[in-house]
Write a protein that holds these residues in place. Structure first.
Motif, PDB file in Angstrom:
ATOM      1  N   VAL A 128       0.819  -1.212   0.000  1.00 23.44           N
ATOM      2  CA  VAL A 128       0.000   0.000   0.000  1.00 23.44           C
ATOM      3  C   VAL A 128       0.853   1.262   0.000  1.00 23.44           C
ATOM      4  O   VAL A 128       0.602   2.209  -0.751  1.00 23.44           O
ATOM      5  CB  VAL A 128      -0.954   0.010   1.218  1.00 23.44           C
ATOM      6  CG1 VAL A 128      -1.674   1.347   1.349  1.00 23.44           C
ATOM      7  CG2 VAL A 128      -1.946  -1.137   1.134  1.00 23.44           C
TER       8      VAL A 128
ATOM      9  N   SER B  36     -10.468  -3.191   2.631  1.00 21.60           N
ATOM     10  CA  SER B  36     -10.198  -3.075   1.197  1.00 21.60           C
ATOM     11  C   SER B  36      -8.724  -3.285   0.887  1.00 21.60           C
ATOM     12  O   SER B  36      -8.371  -3.805  -0.186  1.00 21.60           O
ATOM     13  CB  SER B  36     -10.652  -1.705   0.684  1.00 21.60           C
ATOM     14  OG  SER B  36      -9.945  -0.666   1.350  1.00 21.60           O
ATOM     15  N   GLU B  37      -7.856  -2.896   1.807  1.00 23.80           N
ATOM     16  CA  GLU B  37      -6.413  -3.062   1.611  1.00 23.80           C
ATOM     17  C   GLU B  37      -6.001  -4.517   1.813  1.00 23.80           C
ATOM     18  O   GLU B  37      -5.121  -5.032   1.111  1.00 23.80           O
ATOM     19  CB  GLU B  37      -5.653  -2.147   2.575  1.00 23.80           C
ATOM     20  CG  GLU B  37      -5.843  -0.681   2.246  1.00 23.80           C
ATOM     21  CD  GLU B  37      -5.345   0.244   3.344  1.00 23.80           C
ATOM     22  OE1 GLU B  37      -5.052   1.417   3.035  1.00 23.80           O
ATOM     23  OE2 GLU B  37      -5.236  -0.200   4.515  1.00 23.80           O
TER      24      GLU B  37
ATOM     25  N   ASP C 278      -7.889  -7.009   1.122  1.00 23.79           N
ATOM     26  CA  ASP C 278      -8.402  -7.740  -0.042  1.00 23.79           C
ATOM     27  C   ASP C 278      -7.713  -7.350  -1.350  1.00 23.79           C
ATOM     28  O   ASP C 278      -7.898  -8.016  -2.371  1.00 23.79           O
ATOM     29  CB  ASP C 278      -9.910  -7.485  -0.188  1.00 23.79           C
ATOM     30  CG  ASP C 278     -10.698  -8.069   0.981  1.00 23.79           C
ATOM     31  OD1 ASP C 278     -10.171  -8.981   1.641  1.00 23.79           O
ATOM     32  OD2 ASP C 278     -11.818  -7.589   1.239  1.00 23.79           O
ATOM     33  N   ARG C 279      -6.939  -6.265  -1.327  1.00 25.16           N
ATOM     34  CA  ARG C 279      -6.303  -5.791  -2.555  1.00 25.16           C
ATOM     35  C   ARG C 279      -5.096  -6.661  -2.902  1.00 25.16           C
ATOM     36  O   ARG C 279      -4.214  -6.886  -2.065  1.00 25.16           O
ATOM     37  CB  ARG C 279      -5.853  -4.341  -2.382  1.00 25.16           C
ATOM     38  CG  ARG C 279      -5.293  -3.715  -3.656  1.00 25.16           C
ATOM     39  CD  ARG C 279      -4.639  -2.385  -3.363  1.00 25.16           C
ATOM     40  NE  ARG C 279      -5.509  -1.497  -2.580  1.00 25.16           N
ATOM     41  CZ  ARG C 279      -5.115  -0.356  -2.049  1.00 25.16           C
ATOM     42  NH1 ARG C 279      -3.844   0.046  -2.199  1.00 25.16           N
ATOM     43  NH2 ARG C 279      -5.961   0.384  -1.353  1.00 25.16           N
ATOM     44  N   LYS C 280      -5.025  -7.119  -4.112  1.00 29.84           N
ATOM     45  CA  LYS C 280      -3.902  -7.962  -4.531  1.00 29.84           C
ATOM     46  C   LYS C 280      -2.758  -7.086  -5.021  1.00 29.84           C
ATOM     47  O   LYS C 280      -2.919  -6.296  -5.945  1.00 29.84           O
ATOM     48  CB  LYS C 280      -4.328  -8.923  -5.624  1.00 29.84           C
ATOM     49  CG  LYS C 280      -3.224  -9.918  -5.993  1.00 29.84           C
ATOM     50  CD  LYS C 280      -3.720 -10.966  -6.969  1.00 29.84           C
ATOM     51  CE  LYS C 280      -2.623 -11.983  -7.273  1.00 29.84           C
ATOM     52  NZ  LYS C 280      -3.080 -13.043  -8.198  1.00 29.84           N
ATOM     53  N   THR C 281      -1.631  -7.202  -4.369  1.00 30.37           N
ATOM     54  CA  THR C 281      -0.406  -6.540  -4.816  1.00 30.37           C
ATOM     55  C   THR C 281       0.696  -7.594  -4.896  1.00 30.37           C
ATOM     56  O   THR C 281       0.494  -8.752  -4.513  1.00 30.37           O
ATOM     57  CB  THR C 281       0.033  -5.426  -3.839  1.00 30.37           C
ATOM     58  OG1 THR C 281       0.512  -6.033  -2.613  1.00 30.37           O
ATOM     59  CG2 THR C 281      -1.117  -4.472  -3.516  1.00 30.37           C
TER      60      THR C 281
ATOM     61  N   ASN D 226       1.279  -8.476  -1.014  1.00 20.90           N
ATOM     62  CA  ASN D 226       0.217  -8.880  -0.087  1.00 20.90           C
ATOM     63  C   ASN D 226       0.146 -10.398   0.028  1.00 20.90           C
ATOM     64  O   ASN D 226      -0.442 -11.075  -0.824  1.00 20.90           O
ATOM     65  CB  ASN D 226      -1.122  -8.320  -0.557  1.00 20.90           C
ATOM     66  CG  ASN D 226      -2.242  -8.607   0.439  1.00 20.90           C
ATOM     67  OD1 ASN D 226      -2.082  -9.380   1.385  1.00 20.90           O
ATOM     68  ND2 ASN D 226      -3.388  -7.970   0.219  1.00 20.90           N
TER      69      ASN D 226
ATOM     70  N   GLN E 248      -2.945 -12.505  -0.335  1.00 18.58           N
ATOM     71  CA  GLN E 248      -3.515 -12.687  -1.671  1.00 18.58           C
ATOM     72  C   GLN E 248      -2.602 -13.437  -2.634  1.00 18.58           C
ATOM     73  O   GLN E 248      -3.061 -13.879  -3.691  1.00 18.58           O
ATOM     74  CB  GLN E 248      -3.851 -11.310  -2.272  1.00 18.58           C
ATOM     75  CG  GLN E 248      -4.808 -10.475  -1.438  1.00 18.58           C
ATOM     76  CD  GLN E 248      -6.153 -11.142  -1.251  1.00 18.58           C
ATOM     77  OE1 GLN E 248      -6.637 -11.850  -2.132  1.00 18.58           O
ATOM     78  NE2 GLN E 248      -6.772 -10.945  -0.091  1.00 18.58           N
TER      79      GLN E 248
END
Length: 341
Positions: free
Chosen positions: A241, A260-261, A263-266, A269, A272
């Protein structure tokens, strides 16, 4: 015969006078090099790398640290220390004698400066500290410096060390440590390269700063990787992030992660993605690197913060859920206590 006796007597007198003169000269010389010098206040003096005795003596005389450069040069020649003077910056005391000054220069008693780089900082955070450190000189390097390539430690160095030299020293220290620890690593680790070891160590470093927990966390993460489980580490979300910078809300207060962070795919992360993050998420210390390369055997699979600086470890998901409930209860009590105040 009388003439010969007179000649012998005359030669004897000349020898005595010469000896007396020589002895007097020697006494005078030792007095001159041992007595306090002209320096009125303490000062710093720098011997440049490769600088010879004649140049050093001339500078000492010009700066008022000694009266006669020839005396220092003669003393060094007598002591056979003409080529033994060491480069560096020295703290010269007021009234220093030539004898004491030469001892200081030969022993290399240079000014020692220190800069501590804590474990767990990102490269960007370390570079900001190096740039702000007034004990270093010179510009910051223009080259790109990757994440996880700098070894945190307390570094001791002399006056005049540049920022480029300091950063290069951190990189070299990291390379040497990795070379040694990688050769001594435990067999069967799910790590293919030293870079992967640093990446996992960076996650361990961000998860716990407690010495007694590093091995336990490292063993848990190694076990997860062997089982094909995701690491599920919150610090990896944060790096994806903000590149490891603290998170703040709109009021400028430190905050936790948003759903939301999570669940966010980076690329970082680990809730994820499978396996390790794309890069290290900080610069880990030697203890964290050692821990992931020689982790203890453990049956722990889960852990959660205990709210007191440490963690609660669990071998089953059910036990983990109970630990999570304990942490949530601790949080509620802390919030209630703060509101009561």
């Amino acid at each position: 015969m009388r003439f010969l006796k007179s000649l012998i007597a005359f030669i004897f007198v000349l020898t005595v006078l010469a000896t007396a003169a020589g002895l007097g000269g020697w006494i005078w010389f030792n007095d001159q090099v041992s007595r306090p010098g002209p320096l009125m206040v303490p000062t710093e003096f720098t011997v440049d790398r490769g600088e010879g005795l004649a140049s050093v003596a001339a500078k000492l005389e010009a700066e008022g640290i000694i009266k006669r450069r020839q005396l220092l040069q003669l003393k060094a020649r007598i002591d056979e220390t003409e080529t033994a003077i060491k480069a560096g910056t020295y703290a010269i005391p007021a009234g220093v004698s030539i004898v004491s000054l030469l001892d200081q220069l030969v022993e290399g008693e240079v000014i020692q400066l220190r800069l501590t780089i804590p474990e767990g900082l990102t490269t960007a955070q370390i570079l900001r500290r190096v740039e702000a450190a007034d004990v270093l000189s010179g510009d910051m390097p223009e080259r790109e410096i990757g994440e996880g390539v700098l070894l945190p430690d307390t570094y001791v160095f002399g006056t005049g060390t540049t920022r480029e030299q300091f950063i290069s020293r951190m990189e070299t220290a990291q390379d040497r440590l990795l070379e040694r620890l990688w050769e001594e690593r435990q067999e069967g680790l799910p790590l293919q390269t030293p870079y992967e070891a640093v990446t996992l160590a960076s996650v361990v470093e961000k998860e716990t700063g407690i010495d007694g927990e590093r091995g336990k966390v490292a063993g848990l993460f190694v076990g997860r990787l062997k089982k094909g489980m995701r690491l599920e580490s919150d610090p990896t979300i944060i790096y994806g992030v903000s590149q490891g910078e603290p998170l703040y809300n709109r009021q400028g207060q430190r905050r936790t992660l948003y759903r939301s962070e999570i669940d966010r795919k980076t690329d970082w992360n680990t809730y994820q993605i499978d396996g390790l993050p794309k890069t290290p998420i900080c610069n880990p210390g030697r203890d964290a690197i050692e821990a992931v390369l020689n982790p203890p055997d453990t049956d722990y699979v889960f852990f959660v913060a205990d709210g007191k600086g440490g963690h609660l470890f669990a071998k089953t998901y059910e036990e983990h859920q109970r630990n999570v409930a304990k942490y949530r209860e601790f949080e509620r009590q802390e919030i209630a206590r703060e509101r009561g105040n």
